[in-house]
Design a protein around this motif. Structure first.
Motif, PDB file in Angstrom:
ATOM      1  N   ILE A  13       0.829  -1.205   0.000  1.00  9.42           N
ATOM      2  CA  ILE A  13       0.000   0.000   0.000  1.00  9.42           C
ATOM      3  C   ILE A  13       0.860   1.250   0.000  1.00  9.42           C
ATOM      4  N   ALA A  14       2.192   1.058   0.102  1.00 13.56           N
ATOM      5  CA  ALA A  14       3.098   2.206   0.115  1.00 13.56           C
ATOM      6  C   ALA A  14       4.360   1.816  -0.648  1.00 13.56           C
ATOM      7  N   SER A  15       5.173   2.814  -0.977  1.00 15.54           N
ATOM      8  CA  SER A  15       6.399   2.515  -1.714  1.00 15.54           C
ATOM      9  C   SER A  15       7.368   1.783  -0.783  1.00 15.54           C
ATOM     10  N   ASN A  16       8.338   1.057  -1.345  1.00 16.32           N
ATOM     11  CA  ASN A  16       9.150   0.194  -0.477  1.00 16.32           C
ATOM     12  C   ASN A  16      10.166   0.932   0.388  1.00 16.32           C
ATOM     13  N   LEU A  28      -3.856  23.075  -0.287  1.00 20.93           N
ATOM     14  CA  LEU A  28      -3.102  21.912  -0.727  1.00 20.93           C
ATOM     15  C   LEU A  28      -4.060  20.748  -0.768  1.00 20.93           C
ATOM     16  N   SER A  29      -4.072  19.975  -1.862  1.00 24.09           N
ATOM     17  CA  SER A  29      -4.910  18.788  -1.804  1.00 24.09           C
ATOM     18  C   SER A  29      -4.326  17.641  -2.590  1.00 24.09           C
ATOM     19  N   GLY A  30      -4.738  16.443  -2.205  1.00 24.21           N
ATOM     20  CA  GLY A  30      -4.241  15.250  -2.868  1.00 24.21           C
ATOM     21  C   GLY A  30      -4.911  14.021  -2.294  1.00 24.21           C
ATOM     22  N   ASP A  31      -4.580  12.870  -2.871  1.00 15.86           N
ATOM     23  CA  ASP A  31      -5.096  11.609  -2.369  1.00 15.86           C
ATOM     24  C   ASP A  31      -3.986  10.990  -1.524  1.00 15.86           C
ATOM     25  N   PHE A  32      -4.218  10.913  -0.221  1.00 15.86           N
ATOM     26  CA  PHE A  32      -3.167  10.490   0.698  1.00 15.86           C
ATOM     27  C   PHE A  32      -2.654   9.084   0.384  1.00 15.86           C
ATOM     28  N   TYR A  33      -3.568   8.194  -0.009  1.00 18.99           N
ATOM     29  CA  TYR A  33      -3.132   6.818  -0.279  1.00 18.99           C
ATOM     30  C   TYR A  33      -2.276   6.742  -1.546  1.00 18.99           C
ATOM     31  N   ALA A  34      -2.589   7.614  -2.514  1.00 18.37           N
ATOM     32  CA  ALA A  34      -1.748   7.681  -3.709  1.00 18.37           C
ATOM     33  C   ALA A  34      -0.375   8.245  -3.347  1.00 18.37           C
ATOM     34  N   VAL A  35      -0.353   9.205  -2.415  1.00 17.18           N
ATOM     35  CA  VAL A  35       0.912   9.784  -1.967  1.00 17.18           C
ATOM     36  C   VAL A  35       1.772   8.696  -1.319  1.00 17.18           C
ATOM     37  N   LEU A  36       1.163   7.867  -0.468  1.00 18.05           N
ATOM     38  CA  LEU A  36       1.919   6.784   0.180  1.00 18.05           C
ATOM     39  C   LEU A  36       2.432   5.787  -0.858  1.00 18.05           C
ATOM     40  N   LYS A  37       1.587   5.472  -1.811  1.00 19.19           N
ATOM     41  CA  LYS A  37       1.887   4.421  -2.781  1.00 19.19           C
ATOM     42  C   LYS A  37       3.074   4.797  -3.678  1.00 19.19           C
TER      43      LYS A  37
END
Lengths: 443, 466
Positions: free
Chosen positions: A265-268, A403-412
């Motif tokens: 669900i997040a980058s390694n 500021l806005s974004g998709d937090f899960y996409a940021v983690l990924k």
């Protein structure tokens, strides 16, 4: 003394027909000093409270009071509520064994003994340090808290534990004024011991931040790389992940992370743990709010979701062991919550993160970030303090953009640099990070 | 009453120890929260919080303390502790003065028929369980969280000037949140309805419709798009007008923030701060709002016109800030509870209605948004910088003067004064709301408030999307 009252309450509840009972008691002294250039209010509260959980078969009730002297009526009310509640099909039992783990740095004897004069002295130093930076700045609406408290838990399985802890927090706002323009900057520190707070540094940082912000203005709407400061990122993590990591959220269908254990669900580069045993950690303690020893639990291991946080009830629902994350106010039932949520730091220096950014925004303070939605992952915050980054250098101060974004996409796959400057906002710990791209709504 | 006797003695002890002024507050706060999640009782918490708070003024410095013990010895110790702190603070104070007012002896009680504490627990549990059942109208609904909240707040205030004010306020309500999942997107919508009323309010209200609506809205929102960011004309619903006004303007009009120089409204009395259509009032007792006849300094809450047809008339005050400005206190010195000191707070803060119908407000907007409070998680303002930000509920696109599709994830932000100056039409409706589940936070204190207004049209608003 707390345990004596607790055991009496448990005994009374059993006499009244409870099959299990548990008392959670607190007592503490909260000293608060609110100040600007002057002391505005100086207060000390001796606070006490008890929450009695009474269980009748699979029926659970709770009654709580801030006074500890009317054992009979507290027990009667808790048992009456339990008896009139429907059965909880998932109920197994209260914890049958209470344990503690040794944790360093949760209690500061010096803080407990401090006299009112010493606190005023420190605040006066802070106020002077702010003024020394420039005559254009002064402290406003700032708050110093010194808290010393005890927690005691006992239950009808004959188990009991007690812990003591201290907390010192400082929220300092400096206001700058020049030629009709105004700006503020808030700095904060939440610690367990007095020695852990560098009051003069807070004062300097707040004063300098406020001065720089005098020049701040909005920028045009854009998509760009955004560097998020460590303490702000820590607070975003807590808002976005505390709930979703809780087994309660998962079991009740509120967590977007449900059914994702084992998946990436997040980058390694990303590892997130919860650690209730961390030395001097803001949320560290020997045992959780049900009397289960705290531990270190890996939540995301190199990008892979590996575990959730459990208290006894949620653990029993899945036939697991509690991770020692029960948290409660004395007037509520326990629910799982992080002890210290830690986003592990990387190796880059913050200066390097800025240098490596050709064009972007460095955000150090926002308002409204707590309005972000952990269920949908919608991240939102209004920047009150930021700087444009131009050719690797901090440039124009920025305010008033969203500021806005998709937090899960940021983690990924959104975070491309992780700095080495981990720090805490309350019980959440994080380094400065760079996000490849976020949306800025501005002029 | 034994507590009253303790308050009187504590105030006397403070005077004996050199205080020029002292007050003491006794409070008993009963709160019950019945939480049903996914058709199952999740928790039933019942709480009684009681204690005494003391405040002393010595040589112009405040010292305060509180205890949850009701013995003469404990209170004496509390008074001594407050005196000690005031003396320690002395080296760093600007002498506090209190605005004069005639001490009041009064008793006030909000209207109610059924004391919620007398209702059997079974009945409260059934009510919440029944409401929760209505949430499961569609397959996309994944979570439904219903809460029944009941509070009885009794306060007694006594001062060294001879004031004695007793207030009892009963507040009841129900909140519900539905979470839906559609096409991999999860969206939650939370809302609540509360009234200053006894249990009769929650008994009579149609929670089935309320809960069903929220479930449907959550599903629709999960399927909706996030709008592109930019600056647009908007029509704001009464719920959001209330939230927005409270945060973005109300705080800036609080006397302490003006006195400290933080507020954008410093020195603006008599100046135009909003469009001439805008009149803003802070009022203690109003339909739908919280019940606030007196503040926690024993001062009657008078109806305060903060903005009259766009012109700033004055600020909200405690006795301390009123003295700084040389005006009368407005009854806005409020404390969360006996463990906290009164500070300047809003009570029921709202915009007065105008003369437009809803359709007239939409007219003339080619491309904009109808932004709504239902499902909003609130907002925040930086009174120093002058910016506000709000997460609004599921909202509608306005195209050519008509409402079109739903959008989700809308965040608005702006500069306080620019936004109010940009109000170009006001609706003729008026709604005011309060809540038994939350309130307004300031300096780590939470108090119950009411807020609201009519529908309003604002020419320019920054919408943050993705």
């Amino acid at each position: 003394m707390l345990l004596d009252i607790g055991n009496e309450l448990v005994k009374k509840a059993i006499e009244l027909g409870a099959t299990e009972a548990e008392a959670f008691l607190i007592s503490g002294k909260i000293t608060s000093l609110s100040f600007s250039k002057y002391v505005e209010d100086f207060r000390s509260s001796l606070t006490t409270g008890v929450g009695l959980r009474a269980v009748v078969g699979k029926r659970v009730g709770l009654h709580s009071t801030s006074t500890l002297d009317d054992v009979k009526s507290i027990a009667e009310r808790a048992v009456a509520i339990a008896k009139s509640s429907p059965e909880d099909p998932h109920w197994v039992s209260l914890p049958k064994r209470l344990e503690r783990r040794a944790v360093e740095g949760t209690y500061d004897g010096r803080l407990v003994k401090m006299e009112p004069e010493e606190l005023v002295e420190v605040v006066s130093i802070v106020s002077n340090s702010v003024a020394n930076v420039s005559e254009k700045v002064e402290p406003v609406r700032s708050l110093l808290y010194a808290i010393a408290g005890k927690v005691a838990i006992c239950n009808s399985y004959g188990e009991e534990v007690e812990r003591e802890g201290t907390i010192v927090t400082m929220w300092l706002t400096a206001k700058a004024e020049e030629a009709g323009r105004k700006a503020t900057k808030t700095e904060h520190k939440e610690a367990r011991t007095w020695a852990d707070v560098d009051f003069e540094k807070l004062a300097m940082d707040a004063a300098e931040g406020a001065l720089k912000s005098l020049e701040a203005k909005p920028i045009k709407s854009a998509k760009m790389p955004v560097v998020i400061s460590n303490d702000l990122f820590a607070s975003l993590l807590s808002i976005m992940l505390s709930g979703p990591f809780s087994a309660d959220w998962v079991q009740e269908g509120r967590s977007p992370l449900a059914n994702k254990v084992g998946s990436e669900i997040a980058s390694n580069e990303i590892t997130i743990v919860d650690d209730g045993t961390m030395s001097y950690g803001f949320g560290s303690k020997e045992f959780d709010d049900e009397g289960i020893a705290t531990q270190r639990t890996t939540l995301i291991d190199k990008g892979v979701l590996v575990n959730f946080l459990y208290d006894t009830y949620t653990a029993q629902r899945e036939g697991k062991r509690s991770t020692g994350n029960a948290w409660r106010w004395y007037w509520t039932i326990p629910l799982p919550r992080p002890s210290n949520l830690v986003f592990q730091q990387g190796e880059a220096k913050v200066e390097e993160v800025i240098e490596e950014t050709k064009s972007g925004l460095y955000v150090v303070e926002t308002i409204g970030h707590w309005l972000s939605n952990p269920i949908s992952g919608n991240l939102n915050a209004t920047v009150t303090h930021g700087y444009l980054i131009e050719n690797g250098e901090l440039a124009q101060p920025v305010k008033g953009v969203v500021l806005s974004g998709d937090f899960y996409a940021v983690l990924k796959d959104g975070i491309d640099i992780i700095a080495d400057d981990i720090r805490n906002t309350s019980n959440s710990y994080a380094p400065t990070v760079r996000v490849k791209e976020l949306t800025i709504a501005g002029l | 009453m034994i507590e009253e006797d303790l308050l009187l003695k504590s105030v006397q002890t403070a005077l004996d120890l050199g205080a020029s002024y002292a007050d003491a507050r006794f409070q008993t706060y009963d709160y019950e929260l019945v939480r049903v999640e996914n058709k199952r009782l999740k928790s039933y918490s019942s709480r009684t919080q009681s204690g005494i708070g003391i405040r002393v003024l010595i040589n112009g410095a405040w010292g305060s303390s509180s205890v949850s013990l009701f013995s003469k010895e404990a209170l004496d110790e509390a008074v001594r502790s407050a005196v000690k702190m005031a003396k320690a603070a002395k080296r760093m104070v600007k002498e506090v003065k209190l605005a004069e007012f005639k001490a009041v002896q009064a008793k006030a009680k909000s209207e109610y028929k059924l004391n919620p504490l007398d209702i059997p627990p079974e009945e409260k549990v059934s009510l919440a369980l029944d409401a929760n059942k209505f949430a499961w109208v569609r397959d996309e609904v994944k979570n439904a969280d219903t809460r029944l909240g009941l509070s009885v707040d009794k306060r007694l205030f006594i001062s060294s000037e001879g004031a004695r004010v007793e207030i009892e306020t009963v507040l009841t309500g129900l909140s519900h949140g539905s979470v839906a999942k559609a096409n991999g997107i999860m969206e939650g919508v939370f809302h609540q309805e509360s009234r200053v009323s006894g249990f009769e309010f929650v008994q009579r209200f149609d929670w089935g419709e309320f809960v069903k609506d929220l479930s449907n809205l959550a599903v629709e929102a999960a399927k909706a798009k996030v709008p592109p960011p930019g600056t647009y004309p908007v029509v704001v619903d009464p719920e959001l007008v209330g939230l927005l006004l409270h945060e973005a303007f109300g705080h800036a009009s609080e006397g302490d923030l003006v006195a400290s120089g933080e507020s954008v409204l410093v020195g603006k009395v008599g100046e135009r701060v909003a469009s001439e259509l805008v009149t803003v009032v802070d009022e203690g007792i109003v339909n739908g709002g919280y019940y606030h006849p007196f503040d926690d300094e024993g001062v009657p809450k008078i109806k305060t016109t903060v903005v009259d047809e766009g012109v700033l008339k004055g600020y909200l005050h405690s006795r301390e800030t009123a003295a700084k400005f040389g005006v009368n206190p407005t009854g806005n010195g409020r404390a969360q509870d006996f463990e906290n000191s009164p500070i300047v707070r809003q009570t029921n803060y709202y915009v007065k209605p105008g003369d437009h119908s809803f359709d007239e407000l939409l007219e003339g907007i080619d491309h904009g948004f109808y932004i709504k409070g239902k499902g909003s998680t609130g907002g925040q303002v930086d009174v120093g910088v002058g910016t506000f930000t709000f997460n609004v509920g599921p909202s509608y696109v306005i195209k050519n003067g008509r409402l079109e599709g739903l959008v989700r994830g809308v965040v608005i932000s702006g500069m306080i004064l620019e936004t109010l100056k940009g109000v170009d039409a006001i609706g003729k409706d008026l709604e005011i709301h309060t809540s038994v589940f939350g309130g307004c936070g300031k300096n780590a204190q939470m108090v119950r408030v009411g807020d609201g207004g009519p529908h309003m049209r604002v020419l320019k608003m920054v919408i943050g999307g993705r």
